[in-house]
Design an enzyme around this catalytic site. Structure first.
Site, PDB file in Angstrom:
ATOM      1  N   HIS A  63       5.360  11.539 -29.155  1.00 49.52           N
ATOM      2  CA  HIS A  63       4.317  12.271 -28.432  1.00 49.52           C
ATOM      3  C   HIS A  63       4.523  13.783 -28.578  1.00 49.52           C
ATOM      4  CE1 HIS A  63       1.520  13.389 -25.289  1.00 49.52           C
ATOM      5  NE2 HIS A  63       2.483  14.062 -24.690  1.00 49.52           N
ATOM      6  N   HIS A  92      -3.193  13.771 -29.221  1.00 48.62           N
ATOM      7  CA  HIS A  92      -3.487  12.361 -28.928  1.00 48.62           C
ATOM      8  C   HIS A  92      -4.194  11.692 -30.094  1.00 48.62           C
ATOM      9  CE1 HIS A  92      -3.343  12.847 -24.272  1.00 48.62           C
ATOM     10  NE2 HIS A  92      -2.208  12.360 -24.746  1.00 48.62           N
ATOM     11  N   HIS A 142      -3.029  18.663 -26.661  1.00 48.97           N
ATOM     12  CA  HIS A 142      -3.136  17.211 -26.496  1.00 48.97           C
ATOM     13  C   HIS A 142      -4.421  16.610 -27.064  1.00 48.97           C
ATOM     14  CE1 HIS A 142       0.432  17.774 -24.127  1.00 48.97           C
ATOM     15  NE2 HIS A 142       0.509  16.492 -23.814  1.00 48.97           N
ATOM     16  N   GLU A 152       6.879  20.176 -24.740  1.00 53.20           N
ATOM     17  CA  GLU A 152       6.108  20.390 -23.498  1.00 53.20           C
ATOM     18  C   GLU A 152       6.516  21.713 -22.837  1.00 53.20           C
ATOM     19  OE1 GLU A 152       3.571  18.446 -22.731  1.00 53.20           O
ATOM     20  OE2 GLU A 152       4.002  16.508 -23.676  1.00 53.20           O
ATOM     21  N   ARG A 195      -6.352  21.345 -13.882  1.00 52.66           N
ATOM     22  CA  ARG A 195      -5.207  20.603 -14.414  1.00 52.66           C
ATOM     23  C   ARG A 195      -5.331  20.410 -15.928  1.00 52.66           C
ATOM     24  NH1 ARG A 195      -1.810  15.963 -11.124  1.00 52.66           N
ATOM     25  NH2 ARG A 195      -0.531  15.368 -12.856  1.00 52.66           N
ATOM     26  N   LYS A 237       1.365  11.519 -11.124  1.00 46.83           N
ATOM     27  CA  LYS A 237       0.608  10.494 -11.853  1.00 46.83           C
ATOM     28  C   LYS A 237       1.547   9.327 -12.131  1.00 46.83           C
ATOM     29  CE  LYS A 237      -2.897  12.997 -14.465  1.00 46.83           C
ATOM     30  NZ  LYS A 237      -3.326  13.350 -15.830  1.00 46.83           N
ATOM     31  N   ASN A 259      -3.364  20.089 -20.858  1.00 42.42           N
ATOM     32  CA  ASN A 259      -3.683  19.332 -22.074  1.00 42.42           C
ATOM     33  C   ASN A 259      -3.662  20.186 -23.337  1.00 42.42           C
ATOM     34  OD1 ASN A 259      -3.920  16.935 -20.775  1.00 42.42           O
ATOM     35  ND2 ASN A 259      -6.137  17.112 -20.455  1.00 42.42           N
ATOM     36  N   LYS A 313       4.083  23.579 -13.954  1.00 49.30           N
ATOM     37  CA  LYS A 313       3.340  22.340 -13.729  1.00 49.30           C
ATOM     38  C   LYS A 313       3.009  22.209 -12.244  1.00 49.30           C
ATOM     39  CE  LYS A 313       2.456  17.676 -14.836  1.00 49.30           C
ATOM     40  NZ  LYS A 313       2.795  16.414 -15.419  1.00 49.30           N
ATOM     41  N   ARG A 372       0.818  -1.229   0.000  1.00 44.21           N
ATOM     42  CA  ARG A 372       0.000   0.000   0.000  1.00 44.21           C
ATOM     43  C   ARG A 372       0.849   1.275   0.000  1.00 44.21           C
ATOM     44  NH1 ARG A 372      -2.727  -3.346   3.243  1.00 44.21           N
ATOM     45  NH2 ARG A 372      -4.652  -4.123   2.298  1.00 44.21           N
ATOM     46  N   GLU A 376      -6.989  16.215 -10.614  1.00 41.04           N
ATOM     47  CA  GLU A 376      -7.722  16.525 -11.831  1.00 41.04           C
ATOM     48  C   GLU A 376      -9.226  16.526 -11.594  1.00 41.04           C
ATOM     49  OE1 GLU A 376      -6.814  13.974 -15.301  1.00 41.04           O
ATOM     50  OE2 GLU A 376      -5.447  15.573 -15.816  1.00 41.04           O
TER      51      GLU A 376
HETATM   52  N1  LIG Z   1       3.227  10.759 -15.192  1.00 43.16           N
HETATM   53  C1  LIG Z   1       3.036  11.800 -15.962  1.00 43.16           C
HETATM   54  O1  LIG Z   1       2.485  12.817 -15.534  1.00 43.16           O
HETATM   55  C2  LIG Z   1       3.501  11.763 -17.382  1.00 43.16           C
HETATM   56  C3  LIG Z   1       3.543  12.931 -18.138  1.00 43.16           C
HETATM   57  C4  LIG Z   1       4.064  12.864 -19.437  1.00 43.16           C
HETATM   58  C5  LIG Z   1       4.486  11.650 -19.943  1.00 43.16           C
HETATM   59  N2  LIG Z   1       4.409  10.522 -19.177  1.00 43.16           N
HETATM   60  C6  LIG Z   1       4.853   9.222 -19.700  1.00 43.16           C
HETATM   61  O2  LIG Z   1       6.241   9.299 -19.978  1.00 43.16           O
HETATM   62  C7  LIG Z   1       6.564   8.353 -20.996  1.00 43.16           C
HETATM   63  C8  LIG Z   1       7.473   9.012 -21.995  1.00 43.16           C
HETATM   64  O3  LIG Z   1       8.621   9.492 -21.339  1.00 43.16           O
HETATM   65  P1  LIG Z   1      10.055   9.437 -22.010  1.00 43.16           P
HETATM   66  O4  LIG Z   1      10.023  10.089 -23.324  1.00 43.16           O
HETATM   67  O5  LIG Z   1      11.016   9.916 -21.004  1.00 43.16           O
HETATM   68  O6  LIG Z   1      10.186   7.893 -22.330  1.00 43.16           O
HETATM   69  P2  LIG Z   1      11.189   6.718 -21.946  1.00 43.16           P
HETATM   70  O7  LIG Z   1      11.278   6.535 -20.482  1.00 43.16           O
HETATM   71  O8  LIG Z   1      10.761   5.554 -22.751  1.00 43.16           O
HETATM   72  O9  LIG Z   1      12.579   7.236 -22.470  1.00 43.16           O
HETATM   73  C9  LIG Z   1      12.782   7.347 -23.851  1.00 43.16           C
HETATM   74  C10 LIG Z   1      14.046   6.598 -24.298  1.00 43.16           C
HETATM   75  O10 LIG Z   1      15.169   7.328 -23.865  1.00 43.16           O
HETATM   76  C11 LIG Z   1      16.116   6.498 -23.246  1.00 43.16           C
HETATM   77  N3  LIG Z   1      16.792   7.345 -22.271  1.00 43.16           N
HETATM   78  C12 LIG Z   1      16.310   7.802 -21.096  1.00 43.16           C
HETATM   79  N4  LIG Z   1      17.182   8.630 -20.527  1.00 43.16           N
HETATM   80  C13 LIG Z   1      18.240   8.707 -21.349  1.00 43.16           C
HETATM   81  C14 LIG Z   1      19.460   9.442 -21.313  1.00 43.16           C
HETATM   82  N5  LIG Z   1      19.738  10.280 -20.317  1.00 43.16           N
HETATM   83  N6  LIG Z   1      20.316   9.282 -22.338  1.00 43.16           N
HETATM   84  C15 LIG Z   1      20.011   8.471 -23.367  1.00 43.16           C
HETATM   85  N7  LIG Z   1      18.882   7.769 -23.471  1.00 43.16           N
HETATM   86  C16 LIG Z   1      17.998   7.887 -22.464  1.00 43.16           C
HETATM   87  C17 LIG Z   1      15.322   5.361 -22.690  1.00 43.16           C
HETATM   88  O11 LIG Z   1      16.098   4.198 -22.574  1.00 43.16           O
HETATM   89  C18 LIG Z   1      14.221   5.202 -23.736  1.00 43.16           C
HETATM   90  O12 LIG Z   1      14.662   4.372 -24.767  1.00 43.16           O
HETATM   91  C19 LIG Z   1       5.251   7.884 -21.584  1.00 43.16           C
HETATM   92  O13 LIG Z   1       4.966   6.587 -21.119  1.00 43.16           O
HETATM   93  C20 LIG Z   1       4.224   8.867 -21.011  1.00 43.16           C
HETATM   94  O14 LIG Z   1       2.944   8.306 -20.841  1.00 43.16           O
HETATM   95  C21 LIG Z   1       3.937  10.559 -17.918  1.00 43.16           C
HETATM   96 ZN   LIG Z   2       2.292  15.526 -23.226  1.00 40.32          ZN
END
Ligand SMILES: NC(=O)c1ccc[n+]([C@@H]2O[C@H](COP(=O)([O-])OP(=O)(O)OC[C@H]3O[C@@H](n4cnc5c(N)ncnc54)[C@H](O)[C@@H]3O)[C@@H](O)[C@H]2O)c1
Ligand SMILES: [Zn+2]
Length: 362
Positions: A266, A253, A249, A185, A242, A143, A246, A227, A121, A237
């Site tokens: 994205h 999306h 988006h 972003e 919040r 999130k 978007n 943010k 938990r 939200e």
């Molecule tokens: N929780 C939230 O509020 C929120 C908000 C926006 C996005 N997200 C989520 O985030 C994800 C996308 O994030 P992302 O783009 O960071 O994706 P990711 O974690 O898949 O990273 C992208 C790629 O970069 C590589 N990588 C990471 N750090 C690196 C570094 N320093 N040097 C070289 N390579 C590196 C990773 O191995 C991966 O292949 C999605 O799943 C999305 O839904 C969440």
């Molecule tokens: Zn986004």
């Protein structure tokens, strides 16, 4: 280093360290995690770059560190990986004084955070984001969650880390396309709430694209603050506040979905979505043509797309309306009125959306 505090009331407020040094990570964790065990969750790529160093920095502070590495990419945000991580936690007999530390991009933060939020938990959770997108977006706001075959982010919860720790040196190994993804972003944050940030991006575009250290620190800080402010007002939200996050988006999306997440990242889809939202706002008379041009120009010089490849319109409408059904509300748009000022509306005529989609097609 700059510290931004996220204020969510007692027990759940936490600091975001921007420009920290990974070498000091162990000490910072030590001050907040009473247990001696840490499960370090990462992906294979990030681990190969920074994992051993992080492990040794933690071990220097007497932590017993175990590693769980998942394959890089969105497919690891799955219940399959969640279950494997639960098994690891149980095998290591982690208790609530122990911790999970996420080292990686948004995928790792979302996945590890979800496991931390549900195992026993909720156990201590530390976030070390290594992509620009994760630093300015995914790591702030609590999130966490995973995808289902039926759609992205369908499983999840709100769970705040004990801290977010950003070493900007980790950004040096990102591909340019990943940097642009984060910049999309950041532009979004400028348009929704921070004209100064937007102007700064315009004036310093060269140093912004190269993520010059000082510039990176500034734009990340401003983004995190924006943010944070929005999240503080509407953590779960529930109040609609919040939703300003978007911006870009709704159409973004839909483009991602209609193209089955293949053509655009994205951030690229959000860039197109921001162009569409700005044009919609112009057509409805809320924003001037000049400002729309500035938004488009900034995205363009960053190297983000402002025109979309041919997209299957039927598919796009399917996704738009599927999202609408999931939210059980109208088709919501966040439209800019000015740089730094947006509003929410569900009253955009379909005809206007169609016109704009045609205008932004290549
Ligand atoms: N929780 C939230 O509020 C929120 C908000 C926006 C996005 N997200 C989520 O985030 C994800 C996308 O994030 P992302 O783009 O960071 O994706 P990711 O974690 O898949 O990273 C992208 C790629 O970069 C590589 N990588 C990471 N750090 C690196 C570094 N320093 N040097 C070289 N390579 C590196 C990773 O191995 C991966 O292949 C999605 O799943 C999305 O839904 C969440
Ligand atoms: Zn986004």
């Amino acid at each position: 280093m700059i510290t931004v505090k996220i204020n969510l009331g007692k027990e759940r407020s936490y600091p975001v360290y921007i420009g920290a040094d990974l070498a000091n990570l162990g000490r910072t964790v030590k001050s907040l995690a009473p247990g001696d065990k840490i499960l370090l969750v990462s992906d294979e790529r990030v681990y190969s770059l920074y994992g051993e160093a992080v492990k040794s920095f933690l071990e220097k502070n007497d932590f017993d560190v175990s590693i769980a590495c998942v394959p890089p990419g969105e497919t690891s945000k799955s219940l399959f990986q969640v279950e494997k991580l639960y098994a690891r936690c149980a095998e290591l007999k982690l208790d609530r004084s122990d911790a999970i530390l996420a080292l990686g991009g948004g995928v790792i933060g979302d996945l590890a955070g979800f496991v931390a939020s549900t195992y026993l938990r909720g156990i201590n959770f530390f976030l070390v984001p290594t992509t620009l997108l994760a630093q300015v977006d995914a790591s702030v706001g609590g999130k966490v969650g995973v995808d289902l075959p039926a759609g992205k982010n369908l499983i999840g919860s709100f769970y705040q880390p004990k801290f977010v720790y950003m070493d900007l040196k980790t950004l040096e190994t990102l591909e340019p396309r990943q940097v642009r993804e984060g910049l999309a972003e950041i532009v979004k944050h400028g348009v929704i709430k921070d004209e100064e940030l937007f102007c700064f991006l315009e004036k310093n575009i060269g140093r912004v694209k190269n993520l010059d250290r000082k510039v990176a620190q500034f734009i990340i800080e401003r983004s995190v603050r924006i943010k944070a402010r929005v999240v503080e007002e509407d953590e779960r939200e529930e109040k609609g506040r919040r939703q300003v996050l978007n911006f870009g988006h709704t159409i973004g999306h839909a483009i991602e979905g209609a193209m089955e997440y293949k053509e655009y990242t994205h951030g690229e889809a959000v860039s197109l979505g921001m162009v569409a939202a700005a044009k919609i706002s112009e057509k409805l008379g809320f924003i001037s043509e000049d400002l729309v041009k500035r938004i488009i120009e900034l995205l363009k010089v960053i190297g983000l797309p402002v025109k979309v490849e041919e997209v299957d319109e039927d598919k796009l409408w399917d996704v738009l309306y599927r999202d609408k059904k999931i939210r059980a509300g109208g088709l919501n748009f966040v439209l800019p009125r000015d740089i730094g000022d947006v509003f929410l509306t569900s009253e955009v005529p379909t005809k206007v959306i169609k016109e704009v989609l045609r205008e932004i097609e290549k």
